[in-house]
Design a protein around this motif. Structure first.
Motif, mmCIF file in Angstrom:
data_model
loop_
_atom_site.group_PDB
_atom_site.id
_atom_site.type_symbol
_atom_site.label_atom_id
_atom_site.label_comp_id
_atom_site.label_asym_id
_atom_site.label_seq_id
_atom_site.Cartn_x
_atom_site.Cartn_y
_atom_site.Cartn_z
ATOM 1 N N ASN A 144 23.613 28.833 59.573
ATOM 2 C CA ASN A 144 22.366 28.341 59.002
ATOM 3 C C ASN A 144 21.924 29.258 57.858
ATOM 4 O O ASN A 144 22.079 30.479 57.931
ATOM 5 C CB ASN A 144 21.271 28.316 60.068
ATOM 6 C CG ASN A 144 21.617 27.416 61.236
ATOM 7 O OD1 ASN A 144 22.028 26.280 61.045
ATOM 8 N ND2 ASN A 144 21.484 27.941 62.454
ATOM 9 N N TYR A 145 21.347 28.661 56.829
ATOM 10 C CA TYR A 145 20.867 29.452 55.710
ATOM 11 C C TYR A 145 19.802 30.443 56.156
ATOM 12 O O TYR A 145 18.947 30.129 56.989
ATOM 13 C CB TYR A 145 20.273 28.560 54.621
ATOM 14 C CG TYR A 145 21.292 27.785 53.827
ATOM 15 C CD1 TYR A 145 22.210 28.436 53.003
ATOM 16 C CD2 TYR A 145 21.333 26.397 53.880
ATOM 17 C CE1 TYR A 145 23.147 27.721 52.273
ATOM 18 C CE2 TYR A 145 22.257 25.675 53.156
ATOM 19 C CZ TYR A 145 23.172 26.341 52.360
ATOM 20 O OH TYR A 145 24.094 25.641 51.642
ATOM 21 N N GLY B 51 13.443 26.482 51.780
ATOM 22 C CA GLY B 51 12.723 27.265 52.764
ATOM 23 C C GLY B 51 11.239 27.392 52.479
ATOM 24 O O GLY B 51 10.645 28.435 52.702
ATOM 25 N N THR B 52 10.619 26.345 51.972
ATOM 26 C CA THR B 52 9.222 26.421 51.545
ATOM 27 C C THR B 52 8.256 26.294 52.719
ATOM 28 O O THR B 52 8.587 25.747 53.770
ATOM 29 C CB THR B 52 8.901 25.323 50.526
ATOM 30 O OG1 THR B 52 9.265 24.056 51.090
ATOM 31 C CG2 THR B 52 9.662 25.540 49.246
ATOM 32 N N SER C 10 25.445 38.599 53.947
ATOM 33 C CA SER C 10 25.617 37.152 53.926
ATOM 34 C C SER C 10 24.299 36.432 53.688
ATOM 35 O O SER C 10 23.223 36.996 53.883
ATOM 36 C CB SER C 10 26.215 36.682 55.249
ATOM 37 O OG SER C 10 26.378 35.276 55.266
ATOM 38 N N ASN C 11 24.391 35.165 53.273
ATOM 39 C CA ASN C 11 23.182 34.338 53.132
ATOM 40 C C ASN C 11 23.085 33.284 54.232
ATOM 41 O O ASN C 11 22.288 32.353 54.129
ATOM 42 C CB ASN C 11 23.126 33.673 51.757
ATOM 43 C CG ASN C 11 24.199 32.608 51.557
ATOM 44 O OD1 ASN C 11 25.262 32.669 52.175
ATOM 45 N ND2 ASN C 11 23.935 31.646 50.690
ATOM 46 N N VAL C 12 23.913 33.430 55.275
ATOM 47 C CA VAL C 12 23.829 32.544 56.432
ATOM 48 C C VAL C 12 23.863 33.389 57.703
ATOM 49 O O VAL C 12 24.340 34.526 57.693
ATOM 50 C CB VAL C 12 24.982 31.510 56.468
ATOM 51 C CG1 VAL C 12 24.879 30.546 55.297
ATOM 52 C CG2 VAL C 12 26.342 32.206 56.484
ATOM 53 N N PHE D 88 18.276 30.754 41.810
ATOM 54 C CA PHE D 88 19.339 30.307 42.703
ATOM 55 C C PHE D 88 18.836 29.810 44.056
ATOM 56 O O PHE D 88 19.628 29.384 44.893
ATOM 57 C CB PHE D 88 20.342 31.443 42.925
ATOM 58 C CG PHE D 88 21.011 31.920 41.668
ATOM 59 C CD1 PHE D 88 22.019 31.170 41.069
ATOM 60 C CD2 PHE D 88 20.631 33.108 41.070
ATOM 61 C CE1 PHE D 88 22.636 31.604 39.910
ATOM 62 C CE2 PHE D 88 21.244 33.557 39.904
ATOM 63 C CZ PHE D 88 22.242 32.798 39.316
ATOM 64 N N GLY D 89 17.519 29.858 44.285
ATOM 65 C CA GLY D 89 16.982 29.432 45.563
ATOM 66 C C GLY D 89 16.869 30.593 46.534
ATOM 67 O O GLY D 89 17.407 31.681 46.322
ATOM 68 N N ALA D 90 16.159 30.370 47.627
ATOM 69 C CA ALA D 90 15.833 31.446 48.565
ATOM 70 C C ALA D 90 16.908 31.710 49.602
ATOM 71 O O ALA D 90 16.796 32.660 50.382
ATOM 72 C CB ALA D 90 14.507 31.140 49.266
ATOM 73 N N ALA D 91 17.959 30.910 49.637
ATOM 74 C CA ALA D 91 19.077 31.162 50.559
ATOM 75 C C ALA D 91 20.123 32.007 49.835
ATOM 76 O O ALA D 91 21.221 31.558 49.503
ATOM 77 C CB ALA D 91 19.676 29.852 51.049
ATOM 78 N N VAL D 92 19.768 33.262 49.595
ATOM 79 C CA VAL D 92 20.640 34.217 48.903
ATOM 80 C C VAL D 92 20.599 35.534 49.672
ATOM 81 O O VAL D 92 19.689 35.764 50.471
ATOM 82 C CB VAL D 92 20.189 34.439 47.441
ATOM 83 C CG1 VAL D 92 20.434 33.196 46.594
ATOM 84 C CG2 VAL D 92 18.722 34.864 47.378
#
Length: 619
Positions: free
Chosen positions: A198-199, A252-253, A191-193, A170-174
């Motif tokens: 912002n993520y 977010g790499t 939260s993921n923000v 699902f990606g790193a913004a979790v």
């Protein structure tokens, strides 16, 4: 902090749910205990057992499809190495994953999300209860440190592992959920923000967990089922590698390749399994998937343990033998899911030097298995393939482990028009492995572990780090080391009546050692990549990526690799064009270039009161 609901509470007493070949993981009857009953060394040990059990857990709705263990629905089927199998109508949410028609309300993605965060809960609960018993546990001896520190290290490893499972898909913004949040609320809401919307990318939080495990776990354990320092180091390197990989989209790499290289050098030089065996490649590829042999070859870096008897079916059934088993051929009335794709099988075809056709010209070759006018399958066994093919894949007219030699569809393929003519094999038990489970009619089981990380993985990661650091020539040694092992064994021809080795005209043409071995089940050939293949970064990456596909076939990795490399759209759309020539269900499918991560399930966002934000590529 802004918060949202992630998962339901799970009572601590439900944690003991897994048997194993290790006494440490033996199942104890579940009782109606409450948290105070676990505030002791014995109680925390029981919670650790349940925490490890979540590595092979499933949910009630989608069962083995959502398994944290193998990821075959996501890694293999979404990655084009396997077809869903069964029938087109069966499990429509699964069909939408394989044909890339899924939406944000896909039930499998929902199950994966919930199942994985549930694993996070179990790890946090161990930390929470261990903190309550800290004085007692700190005074107790561990393997190399005190019991408390080693307990926290194990729990933080598992917490990092499960969060990484979420990030991979699902990606790193979790949301990152830790024990502090859980102490505040048994159903922590995270939260993921940030406050500005912002993520919040959670890579560093996962790294912190795994670094603590790497620093504090012992080299080995007396009890084999536990994760040790070297598994933690390998997992830490893997996370940093993913974090450093390009992705075609925001995740977010950042660049950590030098750290990956340093950690892997430590693992390669000093790593060992819990039997004290220094990490190495198993002698043959086939033994990695043979119960009673595979567990302690030295190649197992991080395994999930299994058993052939007990009270819990997950302990003895990777993906569920009735689920991925064949429709009656193995005596289970299996559902027939999980069939290798035509593309993956033909990708094993080699040239005169025993090298893969990395220009994709293998797609111009005839498929290796076809149906005749009498609906009987035939396989062209004269075509030279990489010998790993018949370990990863069951083909008609070749020995299927010790069961028989399949020569007709009956009992083997449920629907050829939907799944094709190939059979999953790596996770299927041998006939001789049959065990029993006391609480189910399921009679087909296996004690072979499932390899989440094996040493071949480590060597290929190291090669990738060298390539990314501008040293492609040095990567040749490690990629060819993995490839050379493939020459050490091959599937032998067998008498279909007795399954005893029989004479055949087929051979293993071993270009590595300059010899031919007889009585093969089909023609095999293997050679090493030449030095010219590593002259540039681009050429070296081509070999690295190809070798990962063949070596790790049907082990749940393919889609994740394609996504992190940022080439999923290119590769999978080419796959669709090819596979649709054989399975028409793919004719109108298309893979969107943004899908380097899957959408956060819609149901989870609905629970958020505006606080959980869909990831960048699915807005």
């Amino acid at each position: 902090m802004k918060k949202l609901f992630i998962y339901a509470a799970v009572v601590a007493a439900a944690m003991g749910s897994m048997t194993s070949c290790s006494d440490f993981l033996d199942v104890k009857p579940v009782t109606n205990k409450q948290e105070p009953d676990f505030i002791s060394q014995e109680g925390v040990t029981q919670l650790l057992t349940g925490m490890y059990a979540k590595l092979n857990s499933t949910d009630a709705n989608n069962g083995y499809f959502a398994s944290t263990l193998t990821n075959y629905a996501y890694g293999d089927v979404m990655g084009g190495d396997a077809n869903k199998g069964s029938t087109f109508q069966d499990q429509p949410d699964f069909t939408s994953l394989e044909t890339y028609t899924f939406t944000t309300d896909n039930g499998y993605l929902q199950s994966k999300w919930m199942n994985t965060y549930n694993g996070v809960f179990f790890a946090n609960n161990v930390i929470k209860v261990a903190d309550l018993a800290k004085e007692e546990l700190s005074a107790a001896a561990g393997e190399s440190k005190d019991f408390y520190t080693e307990t926290i290290a194990q729990a933080r490893f598992i917490r990092g592992f499960f969060h990484f499972e979420i990030v991979k898909l699902f990606g790193a913004a979790v949301p990152y959920v830790d024990d502090v949040a859980m102490k505040e609320n048994v159903n922590p809401q995270v939260s993921n923000v940030d406050e500005s919307g912002n993520y919040v990318y959670i890579w560093d939080k996962i790294v912190e967990d795994l670094q603590f495990a790497y620093d504090n776990l012992p080299d080995t354990w007396a009890e084999a089922g536990r994760v040790n320092k070297w598994a933690a180091g390998a997992m830490l390197a893997k996370v940093k590698m993913y974090q450093s990989s390009p992705y075609d989209g925001k995740n977010g790499t950042s660049n950590h390749w030098a750290e990956v290289k340093t950690i892997l050098e430590d693992v390669m030089a000093n790593g060992k399994d819990n039997k004290g065996t220094k990490f190495r490649l198993a002698d043959t590829y086939e033994e990695l998937y043979t119960a009673g042999v595979s567990d302690w070859t030295g190649e197992s870096v991080f395994d999930v343990q299994a058993a052939v008897s007990g009270t819990v079916e997950q302990t003895a059934t990777i993906n569920g033998a009735w689920h991925i088993g064949f429709n009656g051929a193995l005596g289970t009335g299996g559902w027939g899911f999980y069939q290798p794709s035509y593309d993956m099988v033909n990708a094993h075809i080699v040239d005169a030097n025993g090298l893969p056709k990395m220009d994709n010209s293998y797609r111009n070759d005839p498929v290796l298995s076809t149906l005749d006018n009498n609906n009987l399958p035939h396989t062209d066994l004269t075509v030279y393939t990489d010998p790993r093919l018949d370990v990863s894949t069951g083909r008609f007219e070749t020995p299927f482990l010790d069961w028989t030699i399949p020569n007709k569809l009956d009992g083997w393929v449920r629907d050829v028009s939907n799944g094709g003519l190939y059979l999953n094999k790596k996770n299927i038990p041998r006939k001789a492995d049959k065990g029993s489970l006391s609480n189910t009619t399921q009679t087909l089981s296996t004690a072979k572990n499932f390899h989440l990380i094996r040493y071949a993985d480590v060597l290929l990661w190291y090669a990738e780090a060298l390539i990314e650091l501008g040293q492609p020539q040095q990567a040749e040694k490690y990629i060819n080391q993995v490839r050379a092992r493939a020459a050490n064994g091959y599937v032998k021809a067998a008498d279909p009546a007795t399954m005893v080795e029989a004479n055949s005209t087929y051979v293993l043409d071993d270009k590595i050692n300059g010899k031919q071995d007889a009585n093969a089940a089909a023609n095999y050939r293997i050679g090493l990549y030449p030095a010219s293949q590593f002259a540039t970064k681009e050429k070296a990456l081509e070999a690295l990526r190809w070798e990962r596909r063949i070596e790790l076939a049907m082990e749940g990795h393919r889609w994740y690799d394609l996504a992190r490399w940022g080439i999923a759209s290119e590769v999978l759309n080419d796959f669709l064009k090819y596979e649709s020539n054989h399975l028409v269900k793919y004719a109108n499918s298309n893979y969107n270039a943004k899908w380097t991560v899957m959408p956060i399930p819609h149901n989870e966002i609905q629970k958020m009161d505006g606080l959980l934000v869909q990831n960048e590529n699915w807005k």
